[in-house]
Design a protein around this motif. Structure first.
Motif, PDB file in Angstrom:
ATOM      1  N   SER A   1       0.845  -1.200   0.000  1.00  0.00           N
ATOM      2  CA  SER A   1       0.000   0.000   0.000  1.00  0.00           C
ATOM      3  C   SER A   1       0.876   1.244   0.000  1.00  0.00           C
ATOM      4  CB  SER A   1      -0.929   0.019   1.213  1.00  0.00           C
ATOM      5  OG  SER A   1      -0.202   0.270   2.405  1.00  0.00           O
ATOM      6  N   ASP A   2       0.409   2.319  -0.640  1.00  0.00           N
ATOM      7  CA  ASP A   2       1.156   3.579  -0.640  1.00  0.00           C
ATOM      8  C   ASP A   2       1.352   4.096   0.781  1.00  0.00           C
ATOM      9  OD1 ASP A   2       1.417   3.585  -3.397  1.00  0.00           O
ATOM     10  OD2 ASP A   2      -0.447   4.725  -3.722  1.00  0.00           O
ATOM     11  N   LEU A   3       0.382   3.812   1.651  1.00  0.00           N
ATOM     12  CA  LEU A   3       0.480   4.229   3.044  1.00  0.00           C
ATOM     13  C   LEU A   3       1.718   3.631   3.700  1.00  0.00           C
ATOM     14  CD1 LEU A   3      -0.992   5.693   5.437  1.00  0.00           C
ATOM     15  CD2 LEU A   3      -2.122   3.506   5.896  1.00  0.00           C
ATOM     16  N   HIS A   4       1.939   2.332   3.484  1.00  0.00           N
ATOM     17  CA  HIS A   4       3.103   1.665   4.059  1.00  0.00           C
ATOM     18  C   HIS A   4       4.392   2.075   3.364  1.00  0.00           C
ATOM     19  CE1 HIS A   4       1.588  -1.743   6.804  1.00  0.00           C
ATOM     20  NE2 HIS A   4       0.578  -0.910   6.611  1.00  0.00           N
ATOM     21  N   LEU A   5       4.322   2.198   2.054  1.00  0.00           N
ATOM     22  CA  LEU A   5       5.525   2.562   1.300  1.00  0.00           C
ATOM     23  C   LEU A   5       6.026   3.949   1.685  1.00  0.00           C
ATOM     24  CD1 LEU A   5       4.687   0.045  -0.313  1.00  0.00           C
ATOM     25  CD2 LEU A   5       5.294   1.273  -2.397  1.00  0.00           C
TER      26      LEU A   5
ATOM     27  N   LYS B   1       9.989   4.176   0.543  1.00  0.00           N
ATOM     28  CA  LYS B   1      10.511   3.706  -0.738  1.00  0.00           C
ATOM     29  C   LYS B   1       9.448   3.868  -1.805  1.00  0.00           C
ATOM     30  CE  LYS B   1      13.614   0.164   1.199  1.00  0.00           C
ATOM     31  NZ  LYS B   1      14.866   0.816   0.777  1.00  0.00           N
ATOM     32  N   THR B   2       9.889   3.865  -3.040  1.00  0.00           N
ATOM     33  CA  THR B   2       8.955   3.965  -4.160  1.00  0.00           C
ATOM     34  C   THR B   2       8.423   2.584  -4.509  1.00  0.00           C
ATOM     35  OG1 THR B   2      10.675   3.631  -5.830  1.00  0.00           O
ATOM     36  CG2 THR B   2      10.295   5.912  -5.068  1.00  0.00           C
ATOM     37  N   ARG B   3       7.389   2.561  -5.305  1.00  0.00           N
ATOM     38  CA  ARG B   3       6.846   1.280  -5.761  1.00  0.00           C
ATOM     39  C   ARG B   3       7.904   0.495  -6.532  1.00  0.00           C
ATOM     40  NH1 ARG B   3       0.741   2.539  -8.161  1.00  0.00           N
ATOM     41  NH2 ARG B   3      -0.185   3.343  -6.227  1.00  0.00           N
ATOM     42  N   GLU B   4       8.662   1.198  -7.344  1.00  0.00           N
ATOM     43  CA  GLU B   4       9.676   0.534  -8.165  1.00  0.00           C
ATOM     44  C   GLU B   4      10.736  -0.126  -7.292  1.00  0.00           C
ATOM     45  OE1 GLU B   4       8.558   3.640  -8.641  1.00  0.00           O
ATOM     46  OE2 GLU B   4       7.322   3.149 -10.415  1.00  0.00           O
TER      47      GLU B   4
ATOM     48  N   LEU C   1       4.897 -15.587  -1.593  1.00  0.00           N
ATOM     49  CA  LEU C   1       5.028 -14.132  -1.661  1.00  0.00           C
ATOM     50  C   LEU C   1       3.749 -13.485  -1.154  1.00  0.00           C
ATOM     51  CD1 LEU C   1       6.682 -11.641  -2.493  1.00  0.00           C
ATOM     52  CD2 LEU C   1       5.698 -11.879  -4.794  1.00  0.00           C
ATOM     53  N   SER C   2       3.898 -12.650  -0.134  1.00  0.00           N
ATOM     54  CA  SER C   2       2.730 -12.096   0.544  1.00  0.00           C
ATOM     55  C   SER C   2       2.742 -10.578   0.465  1.00  0.00           C
ATOM     56  CB  SER C   2       2.771 -12.548   2.003  1.00  0.00           C
ATOM     57  OG  SER C   2       1.511 -12.468   2.600  1.00  0.00           O
ATOM     58  N   ALA C   3       1.590  -9.995   0.155  1.00  0.00           N
ATOM     59  CA  ALA C   3       1.450  -8.540   0.076  1.00  0.00           C
ATOM     60  C   ALA C   3       0.836  -8.016   1.363  1.00  0.00           C
ATOM     61  CB  ALA C   3       0.591  -8.159  -1.119  1.00  0.00           C
ATOM     62  N   GLU C   4       1.597  -7.233   2.121  1.00  0.00           N
ATOM     63  CA  GLU C   4       1.105  -6.647   3.353  1.00  0.00           C
ATOM     64  C   GLU C   4       0.247  -5.426   3.052  1.00  0.00           C
ATOM     65  OE1 GLU C   4       2.828  -5.044   7.678  1.00  0.00           O
ATOM     66  OE2 GLU C   4       4.164  -5.141   5.937  1.00  0.00           O
ATOM     67  N   ASP C   5      -0.861  -5.318   3.772  1.00  0.00           N
ATOM     68  CA  ASP C   5      -1.818  -4.218   3.575  1.00  0.00           C
ATOM     69  C   ASP C   5      -2.321  -4.195   2.127  1.00  0.00           C
ATOM     70  OD1 ASP C   5      -3.353  -2.216   4.751  1.00  0.00           O
ATOM     71  OD2 ASP C   5      -1.990  -0.618   4.136  1.00  0.00           O
ATOM     72  N   SER C   6      -2.500  -5.391   1.593  1.00  0.00           N
ATOM     73  CA  SER C   6      -2.913  -5.501   0.188  1.00  0.00           C
ATOM     74  C   SER C   6      -4.290  -4.913  -0.058  1.00  0.00           C
ATOM     75  CB  SER C   6      -2.903  -6.967  -0.242  1.00  0.00           C
ATOM     76  OG  SER C   6      -3.877  -7.708   0.488  1.00  0.00           O
ATOM     77  N   THR C   7      -5.149  -4.961   0.960  1.00  0.00           N
ATOM     78  CA  THR C   7      -6.532  -4.510   0.758  1.00  0.00           C
ATOM     79  C   THR C   7      -6.650  -2.989   0.711  1.00  0.00           C
ATOM     80  OG1 THR C   7      -6.899  -4.773   3.143  1.00  0.00           O
ATOM     81  CG2 THR C   7      -7.582  -6.583   1.718  1.00  0.00           C
TER      82      THR C   7
ATOM     83  N   ALA D   1      -2.515 -12.534  -0.182  1.00  0.00           N
ATOM     84  CA  ALA D   1      -2.945 -11.141  -0.019  1.00  0.00           C
ATOM     85  C   ALA D   1      -3.441 -10.965   1.413  1.00  0.00           C
ATOM     86  CB  ALA D   1      -4.043 -10.799  -1.015  1.00  0.00           C
ATOM     87  N   CYS D   2      -2.780 -10.069   2.168  1.00  0.00           N
ATOM     88  CA  CYS D   2      -3.094  -9.892   3.587  1.00  0.00           C
ATOM     89  C   CYS D   2      -4.033  -8.719   3.817  1.00  0.00           C
ATOM     90  CB  CYS D   2      -1.814  -9.646   4.382  1.00  0.00           C
ATOM     91  SG  CYS D   2      -0.611 -10.970   4.273  1.00  0.00           S
ATOM     92  N   ASP D   3      -5.132  -8.988   4.504  1.00  0.00           N
ATOM     93  CA  ASP D   3      -6.013  -7.911   4.969  1.00  0.00           C
ATOM     94  C   ASP D   3      -5.482  -7.488   6.336  1.00  0.00           C
ATOM     95  OD1 ASP D   3      -8.094  -6.124   5.203  1.00  0.00           O
ATOM     96  OD2 ASP D   3      -9.532  -7.614   5.896  1.00  0.00           O
ATOM     97  N   THR D   4      -4.404  -6.742   6.307  1.00  0.00           N
ATOM     98  CA  THR D   4      -3.581  -6.484   7.495  1.00  0.00           C
ATOM     99  C   THR D   4      -4.332  -5.781   8.614  1.00  0.00           C
ATOM    100  OG1 THR D   4      -1.624  -6.417   6.092  1.00  0.00           O
ATOM    101  CG2 THR D   4      -1.439  -5.391   8.272  1.00  0.00           C
ATOM    102  N   VAL D   5      -5.246  -4.892   8.280  1.00  0.00           N
ATOM    103  CA  VAL D   5      -5.994  -4.182   9.324  1.00  0.00           C
ATOM    104  C   VAL D   5      -7.480  -4.557   9.323  1.00  0.00           C
ATOM    105  CG1 VAL D   5      -4.393  -2.259   9.573  1.00  0.00           C
ATOM    106  CG2 VAL D   5      -6.187  -2.137   7.839  1.00  0.00           C
ATOM    107  N   GLY D   6      -7.805  -5.663   8.698  1.00  0.00           N
ATOM    108  CA  GLY D   6      -9.143  -6.240   8.800  1.00  0.00           C
ATOM    109  C   GLY D   6     -10.271  -5.380   8.280  1.00  0.00           C
ATOM    110  N   ILE D   7     -10.060  -4.716   7.136  1.00  0.00           N
ATOM    111  CA  ILE D   7     -11.086  -3.792   6.638  1.00  0.00           C
ATOM    112  C   ILE D   7     -12.025  -4.402   5.605  1.00  0.00           C
ATOM    113  CG2 ILE D   7      -9.719  -1.742   7.129  1.00  0.00           C
ATOM    114  CD1 ILE D   7      -9.139  -1.653   4.055  1.00  0.00           C
TER     115      ILE D   7
END
Length: 496
Positions: free
Chosen positions: A97-101, A107-110, A132-138, A162-168
């Motif tokens: 997520s851009d929030l985490h990045l 860091k940038t997405r790249e 391979l797991s994506a944190e805060d993917s949702t 794909a992780c729903d890290t904050v359960g939204i």
């Protein structure tokens, strides 16, 4: 269809505030989870500490049936630590997520994409399977999320998560979200947190949408509000969707209890599947229905998950459930005695007390010891006591159809009551209190009090008891019970 289960009790579950497991404790839990049948055990995060690595090595050295996995960030140092523990796989987690990045990694997405691909390739080159797991993917941009996964798969990742890290997520959104990711060409895992109490529902929705693996913890433990509860997901899949897992469902309750003990995170009684009240019944209507046909108020049997059914004695209990529990305790009672026990249980329930088996046994023994025809019957007792008042008691008794009113003082309210009763009986019999013993049956200031006394009349000694929530009434009733038995014996012998 069979769903694979990744148990993360030893990693995400150990992130529960206040939980810290020793290497030996981690091993014991891992052995239990392996016996339970989890496909993958996430044993910890190898980079965390030497103690963590020791715990993971203890687990990998056991030759367990399950795949042993270590959490790793997209940093080569994390992967090296995992490799040093001889794990089978890494759960390679990359914030997306851009929030985490922006605020965590800066860091940038790249840059993050490059790290994810590099570390995936590095792990695969060292013979380690990568999920391979994506944190805060949702909360991530879907195009970027798909790009991370596609390039990770090309780099050698065998599974994606794909992780729903904050359960939204909601169940509806979870279905759409995971359906959109299920077409990427690699087995997809669901990893849901429980911040809104929806982790299990969202996990089920994601599996319906095409995911083939679920991440969960025993008892749903984890940071903040926890993770999806393994026992709830597995039993729901089996019972509601007819979907199998490798989990030995009959071991769920014992595994839950073990994890609760070792982590110190105990369950609320109404926890689904494994809570102490999950198969407990108090309501008379419900208990009666369950006794006749369990399915009336139980969607699954307690035996299915290794649990047990129990009937709670309280103000909602019915006579059928009460008799059944007394039978189970080995106490056969006549109908009239049953109704007196029933009345006492109801009275205690109205006082806000739940009657335990120990309480029930004491009540039943007390009732079974009560004589039908009383020579002496208590009509009224009044106590006055305090730090500036001499304890005083007045009693009104009916003795052989005569009403006797008497008062007495003592060192305390119980003593005063006994003195008043003894004075009331002076014209009828010389009763001596030989021994007095009191116990609180269960804990708490509202515990039932069990009073056992010995009385002497002439050369005859008799024991009597009474069980009440009030120590004064228990003492008075025990004393009068003994008196009645002594005097009744004399009547039957023609000596009174």
């Amino acid at each position: 269809m069979q769903v694979r289960v990744l148990d993360t009790t030893l990693r995400d579950g150990e992130q529960t505030p206040g939980v810290s497991l020793t290497p030996e404790e981690k091993l014991r839990i891992a052995l239990k989870i392996d016996a339970l049948g989890a496909d993958i055990i996430e044993a910890g995060s190898a980079i965390t500490s030497e103690g963590e690595r020791e715990g993971i090595r203890k687990i990998t050295s056991e030759g367990l049936r399950a795949e042993i996995c270590s959490f790793a960030r997209a940093v080569r140092e994390d992967i090296d630590a995992a490799i040093s523990c001889d794990v089978d796989s890494v759960h390679l987690v990359v914030p997306t997520s851009d929030l985490h990045l922006e605020h965590k990694l800066r860091k940038t997405r790249e840059e993050v994409l490059e790290q994810a691909v590099d570390c995936t390739e590095y792990a695969v080159d060292h013979g380690i399977l990568v999920e391979l797991s994506a944190e805060d993917s949702t909360r991530s941009d879907m195009d970027f999320l798909r790009t991370i996964f596609r390039e990770g798969i090309e780099a050698g990742a065998e599974r994606i998560c794909a992780c729903d890290t904050v359960g939204i997520l909601t169940p509806e959104r979870s279905y759409e979200f995971y359906r959109g990711l299920s077409e990427l060409g690699a087995p997809l895992s669901v990893h849901c947190h429980n911040d809104f109490g929806l982790a299990v529902a969202n996990s089920l929705a994601g599996l319906r949408a095409g995911a083939s693996e679920v991440h969960a913890t025993i008892n749903g433990i984890g940071e903040r509000a926890g993770n999806a509860a393994l026992e709830e997901v597995v039993v729901a899949l089996k019972s509601l969707y007819d979907v199998d897992t490798s989990i030995n469902i009959e071991m769920l309750y014992e595994t839950s209890r073990m994890v609760a003990r070792m982590t110190g995170v105990y369950l609320q009684p109404n926890k689904a599947i494994v809570g102490e009240n999950a198969f407990a019944h108090e309501s008379g209507i419900h208990a009666d229905g369950v006794l006749k046909k369990a399915e009336t108020y139980e969607p699954i049997t307690p035996e299915m998950v290794g649990h047990r059914r129990r009937f709670v004695m309280g103000k909602h209990i019915g006579t059928h459930a009460l008799r059944k529990r007394l039978d189970e305790l080995g106490m056969k009672v006549a109908d009239d005695k049953l109704m007196e026990i029933f009345r006492r249980v109801k009275t205690l329930g109205d006082m806000g007390k739940c009657v335990t088996d120990v309480d029930l046994q004491a009540i039943a023994e007390d009732v079974l010891g009560v004589m039908e025809d009383k020579v002496v019957d208590l009509q009224e007792v009044t106590i006055v006591s305090g730090n500036r008042v001499t304890p005083t008691a007045s009693v009104k008794l009916r003795v052989d159809d005569r009403e006797v009113l008497e008062a007495g003082t003592g060192v305390g309210p119980v003593d005063a009551a006994i003195v008043a009763i003894k004075k009331s009986l002076e014209d009828f019999a010389d009763i001596t209190l030989e021994e007095y013993h009191v116990d609180a049956i269960t804990g708490g200031t509202d515990a039932l009090i069990d009073v056992v006394i010995k009385l002497r009349h002439g050369d005859r000694i008799i024991s009597a008891r009474s069980t009440q929530p009030d120590i004064i009434m228990a003492s008075v009733e025990a004393f009068l019970s003994g008196v009645n038995r002594l005097l009744a014996n004399e009547k039957s012998e023609g000596t009174h």
